[in-house]
Design an enzyme around this catalytic site. Sequence first.
Site, mmCIF file in Angstrom:
data_model
loop_
_atom_site.group_PDB
_atom_site.id
_atom_site.type_symbol
_atom_site.label_atom_id
_atom_site.label_comp_id
_atom_site.label_asym_id
_atom_site.label_seq_id
_atom_site.Cartn_x
_atom_site.Cartn_y
_atom_site.Cartn_z
ATOM 1 N N CYS A 100 0.484 -4.123 10.071
ATOM 2 C CA CYS A 100 0.751 -4.121 11.506
ATOM 3 C C CYS A 100 0.160 -5.372 12.149
ATOM 4 O O CYS A 100 -0.965 -5.762 11.865
ATOM 5 C CB CYS A 100 0.125 -2.881 12.148
ATOM 6 S SG CYS A 100 0.853 -1.329 11.587
ATOM 7 N N SER B 69 -2.007 4.071 8.896
ATOM 8 C CA SER B 69 -0.585 4.297 8.640
ATOM 9 C C SER B 69 0.180 3.023 8.335
ATOM 10 O O SER B 69 1.303 3.083 7.856
ATOM 11 C CB SER B 69 0.067 4.971 9.861
ATOM 12 O OG SER B 69 -0.056 4.137 10.996
ATOM 13 N N CYS B 70 -0.407 1.868 8.616
ATOM 14 C CA CYS B 70 0.332 0.622 8.435
ATOM 15 C C CYS B 70 -0.604 -0.475 7.965
ATOM 16 O O CYS B 70 -1.587 -0.777 8.632
ATOM 17 C CB CYS B 70 0.985 0.201 9.746
ATOM 18 S SG CYS B 70 1.850 -1.372 9.621
ATOM 19 N N GLY B 71 -0.292 -1.066 6.814
ATOM 20 C CA GLY B 71 -1.152 -2.091 6.262
ATOM 21 C C GLY B 71 -0.841 -3.489 6.737
ATOM 22 O O GLY B 71 -1.620 -4.393 6.498
ATOM 23 N N THR C 30 -4.297 -0.112 10.513
ATOM 24 C CA THR C 30 -4.509 1.303 10.742
ATOM 25 C C THR C 30 -4.282 2.057 9.445
ATOM 26 O O THR C 30 -3.852 1.498 8.448
ATOM 27 C CB THR C 30 -3.544 1.840 11.814
ATOM 28 O OG1 THR C 30 -2.217 1.842 11.269
ATOM 29 C CG2 THR C 30 -3.583 0.990 13.070
#
Length: 293
Positions: free
Chosen positions: A128, A124-126, A122
Amino acid sequence: MGRATDRRNVLRIDLDAADPHRVATRRPDSLSVEEPLEIRVGPGGPGRRRPLAVTMRTPGDDLDLAIGFLLTEGLIRDDADVRTAQLCAGPDTPNTYNVVDVVLAPGVPEPAADPTRNFYTTSSCGVCGKASIDAVRTRSPYAVADDPLTVPAGLLAELPDRLRAAQRHFDRTGGLHAAGLFTGDGELVVLREDVGRHNAVDKVVGWAVRQGRLPLAGHLLLVSGRASFELTQKAWMAGVPLLAAVSAPSTLAGDLAEEAGMTLVGFLRGRTMNVYTGAHRIGPAGQGGVGRA
């Protein structure tokens, strides 16, 4: 290719408006664009490359993003490992160019399918979805602990303003992260923006890969948000000895920076900062740094 911002009509509510008829007004507003990018990787020859990752990103510098992602995940070592990288048509009509097709050079192993590594990311998070810290702790080929870089604290304190001044789209949207690569003397070498912190860093790293500049010895990486594990890992994979963030680091970021011999700076705001690891690289205000243009 691609647009970083888009205009939308919004209802603006201002409860402190002096004119009661102006409490609610309609006006255009700029938003940061967020679209999926599919990265396909494989050997040359007939047939389609296999989808490896889908990341939500701000369009632009997509080839840098794809190459940077492959480098920071340890799937390639340098630009010589890539034969071609190109934007190609996706399933959308009209074409949104949301696919990057990467052909690996002969002899470079194709990424193996690994159920412990979920490469859907996502903005916001590489990392996840990856099953364990062991699965994401990619080892860097660069010994950043030996890098002699030193940066005066006073110079480091000036860099967030330089980063902010160079951002093209933040003023219009307020919704884009930035990553900037600086020399030890405070020269901004390259800046990239994206809705995802990790994407902005991958775009910087991918630019460096394609320019043949790795390892990024004598440089520092400044990010506009927090310093997470993933950003520390990406900096290490590119050979960056100093990572600075205007917000907080995480415990895993600190642990990885300590392991790598990197300098990690957080809460770089105004004339204050916290140095979590590698304090020997932060010199008194009057001392100069060692940088490589």
